[in-house]
Design a protein around this motif. Structure first.
Motif, PDB file in Angstrom:
ATOM      1  N   GLU A   1     -21.144   2.373  13.315  1.00 25.64           N
ATOM      2  CA  GLU A   1     -20.944   2.091  11.911  1.00 25.64           C
ATOM      3  C   GLU A   1     -18.941   3.253  12.819  1.00 25.64           C
ATOM      4  OE1 GLU A   1     -22.668   2.887   8.109  1.00 25.64           O
ATOM      5  OE2 GLU A   1     -20.570   3.762   7.199  1.00 25.64           O
TER       6      GLU A   1
ATOM      7  N   GLY B   1     -17.019   0.444  12.715  1.00 24.57           N
ATOM      8  CA  GLY B   1     -16.565   0.445  11.800  1.00 24.57           C
ATOM      9  C   GLY B   1     -18.001  -0.413  10.390  1.00 24.57           C
TER      10      GLY B   1
ATOM     11  N   ARG C   1     -10.554  -2.918  17.556  1.00 25.57           N
ATOM     12  CA  ARG C   1      -9.928  -1.359  17.002  1.00 25.57           C
ATOM     13  C   ARG C   1     -10.222  -0.589  18.028  1.00 25.57           C
ATOM     14  NH1 ARG C   1     -12.527  -0.345  11.394  1.00 25.57           N
ATOM     15  NH2 ARG C   1     -12.678   1.835  12.045  1.00 25.57           N
TER      16      ARG C   1
ATOM     17  N   TYR D   1     -34.221   9.663   5.993  1.00 27.62           N
ATOM     18  CA  TYR D   1     -33.096   9.836   6.229  1.00 27.62           C
ATOM     19  C   TYR D   1     -32.310   8.790   5.755  1.00 27.62           C
ATOM     20  CZ  TYR D   1     -30.134   8.549  10.263  1.00 27.62           C
ATOM     21  OH  TYR D   1     -28.558   8.355  11.646  1.00 27.62           O
TER      22      TYR D   1
ATOM     23  N   PRO E   1     -19.467   5.480   3.314  1.00 26.32           N
ATOM     24  CA  PRO E   1     -20.052   5.578   4.521  1.00 26.32           C
ATOM     25  C   PRO E   1     -19.358   6.468   4.833  1.00 26.32           C
ATOM     26  CG  PRO E   1     -19.102   4.305   3.020  1.00 26.32           C
ATOM     27  CD  PRO E   1     -19.454   4.676   1.795  1.00 26.32           C
ATOM     28  N   HIS E   2     -19.220   6.030   6.669  1.00 28.68           N
ATOM     29  CA  HIS E   2     -18.609   7.084   6.746  1.00 28.68           C
ATOM     30  C   HIS E   2     -17.050   6.790   7.397  1.00 28.68           C
ATOM     31  CE1 HIS E   2     -16.120   8.237  11.003  1.00 28.68           C
ATOM     32  NE2 HIS E   2     -17.382   9.131  11.295  1.00 28.68           N
TER      33      HIS E   2
ATOM     34  N   ASN F   1     -14.582   5.295   8.748  1.00 28.66           N
ATOM     35  CA  ASN F   1     -14.438   3.826   9.698  1.00 28.66           C
ATOM     36  C   ASN F   1     -14.992   3.238   9.094  1.00 28.66           C
ATOM     37  OD1 ASN F   1     -13.147   6.055  11.139  1.00 28.66           O
ATOM     38  ND2 ASN F   1     -14.551   5.729  13.112  1.00 28.66           N
ATOM     39  N   PHE F   2     -15.708   3.515   8.146  1.00 30.27           N
ATOM     40  CA  PHE F   2     -16.070   1.858   8.219  1.00 30.27           C
ATOM     41  C   PHE F   2     -15.316   0.722   7.235  1.00 30.27           C
ATOM     42  CE2 PHE F   2     -17.994   0.098   3.760  1.00 30.27           C
ATOM     43  CZ  PHE F   2     -18.905  -0.691   5.161  1.00 30.27           C
ATOM     44  N   ARG F   3     -15.636  -0.120   7.477  1.00 30.69           N
ATOM     45  CA  ARG F   3     -14.818  -1.726   7.336  1.00 30.69           C
ATOM     46  C   ARG F   3     -15.446  -2.328   6.052  1.00 30.69           C
ATOM     47  NH1 ARG F   3     -15.424  -5.201  10.272  1.00 30.69           N
ATOM     48  NH2 ARG F   3     -16.974  -4.875  11.982  1.00 30.69           N
TER      49      ARG F   3
END
Lengths: 394, 157, 202
Positions: A139, A143, A158, C21, C32-33, C35-37
């Motif tokens: 992720e 992503g 990317r 977890y 989310p992070h 970078n998440f799309r």
């Protein structure tokens, strides 16, 4: 003695081909097996002909949810083979990193489910927790946890940000100690040895004859791996070993996969640390008429794509050959002669999908009893219990 | 044997069978052969050259139907593609499934998707298409028209 | 046999201390992070309504609807969130510096009715002043004229739309020009009408 027919399937929707197995059993022993596929045939090859070269990447990516990188990898290589071009160095490294991350999570997924089938649910939960770590890494890098949408003909979509790399490496390193413990747990466990050794043997000759691929063939001593034989991406620039074992039983397949996870971690780390600077995309505008072939080593074996272009912006023909297409027919030699309770793990050993097992229906034509997938797994787990009792393990 | 030796050997050994040999790049060789000599050439490549059978791609090229059999020779890193051109009206060719079992499924697939008859195939029946799919409709032919009028067509399909 | 059990026990104790977890999603929002799309979202101020995103979308998750029978002709840009696959092709193809449509971090997409699964923005549409045919969005014409700079003065449609957007000319000036003959040349026209007015002499 009357023979019974056991149908297994048909739904098997995780892999490319959902299957319907007809096991003919004589008492406990499987004497014949027939496989019927096509229940999830989505006409991807036809669909791809209606999309542009760029859009096809996304269709191709959705052939399989688990190995969603190997298909675009092979496809983009096939398109690049038409022109022909070499993608930039940085793009090669990024592609390799994504492909290896996928291999780690795919192998771990398989390992967990194999544990579940054998009634070793501790292993199942343990491995899947470990897999979460890798999915988080993916992720951060791409992503998305799956269907990474990173590939395009001519490069990647990317870039990997340099500030993410330390965190990613930390996360990858953190799974190694757990993996070590896991490996020892599998190697030490006498029950696993008793359950997995010597069953579902695929001989070297059969592996070659059926054209078996990936860990399925490497466990049988066929040292073939596209990453070594026809290096692509950055595989020829990093050091790694091909894992080959001899006997070809289910235990060896487990070992091959566990050891491959280590190699993948090694490749991924080396690539991340040595990521070259530069362009990530060639911005290909036109695809000339011609034909191209691309292949990539998916977690399950070689993925093979043949693309023909007629000069328009859409592929004229796109042939997709997934690894399971070659691995699946080997059931004919591995399952016959084994018991029904072993059939689940042997069918699982080539790493097809597992959603199916929830829907397995076992019908004994002579008796009245109808078993379902749950019962088959229970049968398998009961056998493990039985072995444990015999060995005097509580 | 080196790559050159193998190609020269193939040229010499099958000089009556090979129509065209295209040495496209160091890793890709396309050999067009006569359909009737397929089993002979494929057996030699598979057994004697120890190639791995990748797969076969059937293509409807509008004027004819092509089958391209892909073999990879790992120790040389070469992919040999055997191309045969079949008559579009009545495509038929000898089966390779007797030579190596890996060809069994792909021939069944081409049989149903392109309507190619494989002579001598041990078990030539449908592989992928549904049972309700009409006979004689081959989805990968270029003149394929959608036959199912009841199929649901949604946005994005 | 003791050794594997001890390993499992260690892992269990560790899990007891660290906790599960997975995130406690329905009770606590999951972030989310960065970078998440996630889901792409239109930026109405940046989007010019050029339909490049619709062209490239592999899953046909972007569509449009032109409303011209109204007093205010406008284009609805529709993003169907149910078929979207979050690939980011739209963002990559966006001509407005990749800012007209941008992937967000949003991933919660559940809905009860499938008809709700769409997001729309409205863009003002420029119609041909003779035949009423759709030319492009007003912002798109403005974007083109800015992009090609002084070359925009070769096309009356472009420089009129530019001057209008800058507020330099208004309807009064245009109607004043119209009265002095050949008024069809000082209009914003579609390509076909432009060709006809140039070719025919009245």
């Amino acid at each position: 003695m009357p023979k019974s027919v056991i149908p297994i399937g048909p739904y098997h929707p995780l892999q490319e081909e959902p299957e319907f197995f007809t096991l003919t059993v004589d008492g406990e022993t499987v004497v014949d097996i027939d496989v019927q596929v096509g229940y999830n045939h989505r006409g991807i090859e036809k669909l791809s002909e209606r999309r542009t070269f760029d859009q096809s990447t996304f269709v191709i990516e959705r052939i399989c949810g688990i190995c969603s990188t190997s298909h675009p990898f092979a496809y983009t290589r096939a398109v690049e083979d038409i022109i022909p071009v070499e993608v930039p160095e940085r793009a090669k490294y990024i592609r390799t990193i994504i492909a290896e991350g996928e291999r780690i999570h795919s192998h771990l997924l398989w390992l967990g489910l194999a544990g579940h089938f054998l009634g070793y649910n501790t292993l199942y939960m343990w491995v899947w927790k470990l897999r979460e770590e890798i999915l988080d890494v993916m992720e951060i890098l791409s992503g998305n946890r799956n269907n990474y949408a990173m590939f395009k003909p001519g490069g990647v979509r990317r870039d990997i940000k340099s500030e993410d790399i330390p965190l990613v490496i930390k996360k990858i390193d953190s799974i190694v100690p757990t993996l070590d413990r896991l490996k020892k747990a599998i190697l030490d466990d006498p029950v696993l040895h008793a359950r997995l050794k010597g069953i579902g043997i695929l001989t070297r000759e059969d592996a070659i004859d059926y054209g078996a691929l990936g860990p399925t063939s490497r466990a049988s001593g066929v040292a073939k791996d596209v990453r070594k034989d026809a290096p692509y991406g950055a595989y020829d620039k990093v050091e790694w070993d091909m894992i080959v074992t001899e006997t070809g039983d289910v235990f060896e397949k487990v070992i091959v996969r566990v050891l491959e996870v280590y190699e993948s971690i090694k490749i991924m780390k080396t690539c991340l640390l040595n990521l070259p600077e530069g362009e990530i995309d060639l911005n290909i505008k036109d695809i000339p008429p011609g034909e191209g072939i691309g292949s990539a080593e998916a977690p399950r074996g070689e993925t093979f794509h043949y693309v023909r272009s007629d000069g328009t912006n859409r592929p004229a023909r796109h042939k997709v050959r997934a690894p399971t297409f070659m691995n699946l027919p080997t059931f004919k030699v591995t399952v016959i002669g084994e018991t029904i309770s072993d059939a689940t793990i042997i069918l699982a050993a080539i790493d097809p999908c597992y959603c199916c097992t929830e829907r397995m229906a076992v019908r004994n034509t002579k008796g009245k009893k109808i078993y379902h997938g749950q019962d088959l797994i229970r049968l398998s787990q009961e056998k493990t219990e039985h072995i444990k009792r015999k060995m005097g393990i509580k | 044997m080196t790559r050159e030796e193998i190609l020269n050997d193939l040229k010499e050994r099958f000089k009556n069978d090979i129509i065209d040999l295209l040495d496209k790049s160091p890793k890709r060789v396309y050999i067009e052969i006569k359909p009737e000599s397929l089993v002979k050439v494929a057996t030699y490549i598979f057994k004697d050259l120890e190639a791995r059978f990748n797969t076969a791609s059937g293509v409807d090229a509008r004027t004819h139907i092509e089958i391209i059999y892909h073999f990879s020779i790992e120790y040389l890193n070469v992919l040999i593609s055997l191309r045969v051109k079949l008559d579009r009206k009545n495509p038929a060719i000898d089966s390779l499934a007797q030579v190596f079992k890996g060809a069994n499924w792909i021939e069944r697939e081409m049989y149903e998707l392109l309507g190619i008859d494989f002579r001598g195939h041990p078990d030539l029946r449908r592989l992928l298409l549904a049972d309700a799919w009409p006979e004689g409709v081959y989805p990968l032919r270029s003149d394929y028209k959608e036959w199912d009028k009841k199929a649901i067509r949604d946005r994005g399909v | 046999m003791k050794l594997p059990k001890i390993r499992e026990l260690l892992e269990a104790i560790k899990a007891l201390i660290v906790g599960p977890y997975t995130s406690k999603f329905p009770y606590k929002p999951h972030i989310p992070h960065p970078n998440f799309r996630g889901q792409p979202i239109y930026n109405p101020d940046k989007c010019v309504g050029c339909l490049a995103c619709e062209e490239v979308c592999p899953s046909e998750a972007i569509g449009h609807e032109d409303i011209t029978d109204d007093s205010e002709p406008r284009r609805l840009m529709i993003h169907y969130t149910d078929t979207c696959i979050f690939c980011g092709s739209c963002e990559a193809a966006c001509i407005a510096d990749n800012e007209g449509i941008k992937q967000s971090n949003d991933w919660e997409l559940s809905f009860f009715d499938r008809k709700e699964a769409q997001e729309t923005i409205e863009k003002e549409l420029q119609l041909c002043e003779i035949c009423g045919e759709v030319i492009a969005c007003k912002d798109h014409l403005k974007w083109i004229s800015e992009k090609i700079g002084e070359l925009a003065y070769s096309s009356p449609s472009l420089y009129f739309s530019r001057l209008k957007s800058l507020g330099i000319i208004d309807e009064n000036i245009i109607s004043a020009v119209r009265d002095s003959g050949r008024s069809d040349r000082v209009k914003i026209l579609c390509a076909r009408c432009r060709r006809e007015t140039t070719l025919t002499t009245r």
